[in-house]
Design a protein around this motif. Structure first.
Motif, PDB file in Angstrom:
ATOM      1  N   VAL A 141      -3.518   3.710  10.040  1.00 12.66           N
ATOM      2  CA  VAL A 141      -3.946   2.808   8.968  1.00 12.66           C
ATOM      3  C   VAL A 141      -4.861   1.743   9.564  1.00 12.66           C
ATOM      4  N   PHE A 142      -5.957   1.449   8.871  1.00  9.40           N
ATOM      5  CA  PHE A 142      -6.929   0.446   9.310  1.00  9.40           C
ATOM      6  C   PHE A 142      -6.991  -0.668   8.273  1.00  9.40           C
ATOM      7  N   ILE A 143      -6.754  -1.906   8.705  1.00  7.68           N
ATOM      8  CA  ILE A 143      -6.876  -3.088   7.842  1.00  7.68           C
ATOM      9  C   ILE A 143      -8.062  -3.900   8.357  1.00  7.68           C
ATOM     10  N   ASP A 144      -9.106  -4.013   7.554  1.00  6.75           N
ATOM     11  CA  ASP A 144     -10.326  -4.703   7.970  1.00  6.75           C
ATOM     12  C   ASP A 144     -10.465  -6.010   7.187  1.00  6.75           C
TER      13      ASP A 144
ATOM     14  N   LYS B  31     -14.481   8.045   6.045  1.00  4.15           N
ATOM     15  CA  LYS B  31     -15.075   9.342   6.381  1.00  4.15           C
ATOM     16  C   LYS B  31     -14.207  10.102   7.386  1.00  4.15           C
ATOM     17  N   ALA B  32     -13.568   9.337   8.271  1.00  4.09           N
ATOM     18  CA  ALA B  32     -12.686   9.942   9.280  1.00  4.09           C
ATOM     19  C   ALA B  32     -11.279  10.179   8.736  1.00  4.09           C
ATOM     20  N   GLU B  33     -11.108   9.960   7.429  1.00 10.55           N
ATOM     21  CA  GLU B  33      -9.824  10.186   6.740  1.00 10.55           C
ATOM     22  C   GLU B  33      -8.713   9.297   7.305  1.00 10.55           C
ATOM     23  N   ILE B  34      -9.105   8.068   7.652  1.00 14.13           N
ATOM     24  CA  ILE B  34      -8.137   7.052   8.059  1.00 14.13           C
ATOM     25  C   ILE B  34      -7.800   6.219   6.823  1.00 14.13           C
ATOM     26  N   ALA B  35      -6.522   5.944   6.628  1.00  9.22           N
ATOM     27  CA  ALA B  35      -6.102   5.131   5.491  1.00  9.22           C
ATOM     28  C   ALA B  35      -6.626   3.709   5.679  1.00  9.22           C
TER      29      ALA B  35
ATOM     30  N   GLY C  13      -3.152   3.913  18.989  1.00 12.47           N
ATOM     31  CA  GLY C  13      -2.394   3.118  18.037  1.00 12.47           C
ATOM     32  C   GLY C  13      -2.272   3.786  16.681  1.00 12.47           C
ATOM     33  N   ALA C  14      -1.256   3.365  15.933  1.00  7.82           N
ATOM     34  CA  ALA C  14      -1.034   3.883  14.584  1.00  7.82           C
ATOM     35  C   ALA C  14      -1.506   2.907  13.513  1.00  7.82           C
ATOM     36  N   LEU C  15      -1.836   1.681  13.938  1.00 12.24           N
ATOM     37  CA  LEU C  15      -2.281   0.650  12.998  1.00 12.24           C
ATOM     38  C   LEU C  15      -3.336  -0.200  13.688  1.00 12.24           C
TER      39      LEU C  15
ATOM     40  N   SER D  22       0.808  -1.218   0.000  1.00 10.02           N
ATOM     41  CA  SER D  22       0.000   0.000   0.000  1.00 10.02           C
ATOM     42  C   SER D  22       0.843   1.270   0.000  1.00 10.02           C
ATOM     43  N   GLY D  23       2.037   1.186   0.577  1.00 11.03           N
ATOM     44  CA  GLY D  23       2.886   2.365   0.687  1.00 11.03           C
ATOM     45  C   GLY D  23       2.523   3.270   1.850  1.00 11.03           C
ATOM     46  N   PHE D  24       1.515   2.899   2.636  1.00 12.39           N
ATOM     47  CA  PHE D  24       1.151   3.700   3.800  1.00 12.39           C
ATOM     48  C   PHE D  24       2.279   3.679   4.827  1.00 12.39           C
ATOM     49  N   LYS D  25       2.520   4.807   5.435  1.00  9.31           N
ATOM     50  CA  LYS D  25       3.576   4.919   6.439  1.00  9.31           C
ATOM     51  C   LYS D  25       2.978   4.758   7.835  1.00  9.31           C
ATOM     52  N   ILE D  26       3.636   3.955   8.664  1.00 10.85           N
ATOM     53  CA  ILE D  26       3.185   3.710  10.026  1.00 10.85           C
ATOM     54  C   ILE D  26       4.145   4.366  11.004  1.00 10.85           C
ATOM     55  N   ASP D  27       3.602   5.058  11.998  1.00  9.00           N
ATOM     56  CA  ASP D  27       4.427   5.629  13.065  1.00  9.00           C
ATOM     57  C   ASP D  27       4.865   4.491  13.987  1.00  9.00           C
ATOM     58  N   SER D  28       6.093   4.052  13.839  1.00 12.83           N
ATOM     59  CA  SER D  28       6.576   2.890  14.575  1.00 12.83           C
ATOM     60  C   SER D  28       6.747   3.155  16.065  1.00 12.83           C
TER      61      SER D  28
END
Length: 256
Positions: A211-214, A229-233, A181-183, A104-110
């Motif tokens: 980032v949200f993975i469902d 809607k909440a502008e979460i990736a 959390g960041a993910l 995805s290329g999404f960046k996570i705050d580790s």
């Protein structure tokens, strides 16, 4: 190698046909469950046998190529036929989740923790895969926690992964905790706890840029809709399933 690799659906859950508009199903010959025993299925030498994690007990004495991770987990969701005619058990959903995130290329705050929500087997496999991929802080909430699964999971993971900061929280407490959390990785079915499911839609436990993975979004899309809607990736279930079967196609090329 046959023109189409064969998949036997021992688990009964249909994954390939879940993704609308995908041509993935056309790349496999899918054999639906015929009621065969584990011994009978192994003897038929299908390229792929899809199983539920708790089905692995029936197969574990019939496979020989068990890697370290699968041995520690004691479960698998897929058996892959090798060149030597033996089956290799794998936990593919957890692999596909992390691969989909990388792709995805999404960046996570580790510096912030990852959160995993779902039934015990799902949470266990995903946590181990994440820990082995470099995540050092994980918060888990087990939705079928009726038998002290949280305590069991903590003991199991800490027995072979020593540098992981693992926190378990009750699903009803997640949205009221001070943890951020960041993910978020979720396979949460609304029928298990409607009130907690509805509270998740506020996403007040996620940081900006999270980032949200469902992994349950095809049957129940409301969480990903609210996350967008909440502008979460968002990475949805279709993307995870697609990654799973593309990964299998690559593995079959290697094994052939």
């Amino acid at each position: 190698m046959k023109s189409k690799p064969s998949i036997y659906n021992y688990s009964l859950e249909k994954f390939l046909t879940k993704v609308d508009g995908s041509d993935l199903a056309s790349k496999f010959e899918v054999i639906e469950n015929q009621g065969w025993s584990a011994v009978e299925v192994i003897a038929k030498k299908f390229d792929i046998i899809e199983i539920a994690p708790n089905d692995f007990e029936e197969f574990k004495d019939l496979v020989s190529a068990v890697d370290w991770k699968t041995s520690q987990l004691g479960m698998a969701d897929c058996l892959l036929l090798q060149k030597n005619g033996k089956y290799k058990p794998m936990n593919l959903i957890s692999i596909a989740i992390l691969d989909a995130l990388k792709k995805s290329g999404f960046k996570i705050d580790s510096q912030l923790p990852a959160i995993v929500i779902g039934e015990y087997h799902f949470v266990y496999a995903v946590c181990v895969q994440m820990a082995l991929s470099g995540f050092i802080e994980i918060i888990v909430s087990i939705t079928d926690d009726e038998s002290n699964y949280s305590e069991l999971l903590g003991k199991k993971i800490r027995s072979f992964i020593f540098d992981l900061n693992l926190t378990t929280v009750n699903i009803n407490e997640l949205t009221t905790s001070e943890l951020v959390g960041a993910l978020l990785i979720s396979d949460f079915k609304k029928s298990l706890n409607k009130d907690a499911y509805d509270l998740l839609t506020y996403f007040n436990f996620l940081s900006q840029g999270a980032v949200f993975i469902d992994c349950n979004s095809i049957a129940e899309p409301s969480l990903v809709d609210d996350a967008r809607k909440a502008e979460i990736a968002v990475i949805d279930e279709g993307q995870v399933i697609t990654q799973k079967y593309n990964y299998l196609l690559e593995m079959l090329k290697i094994s052939s």
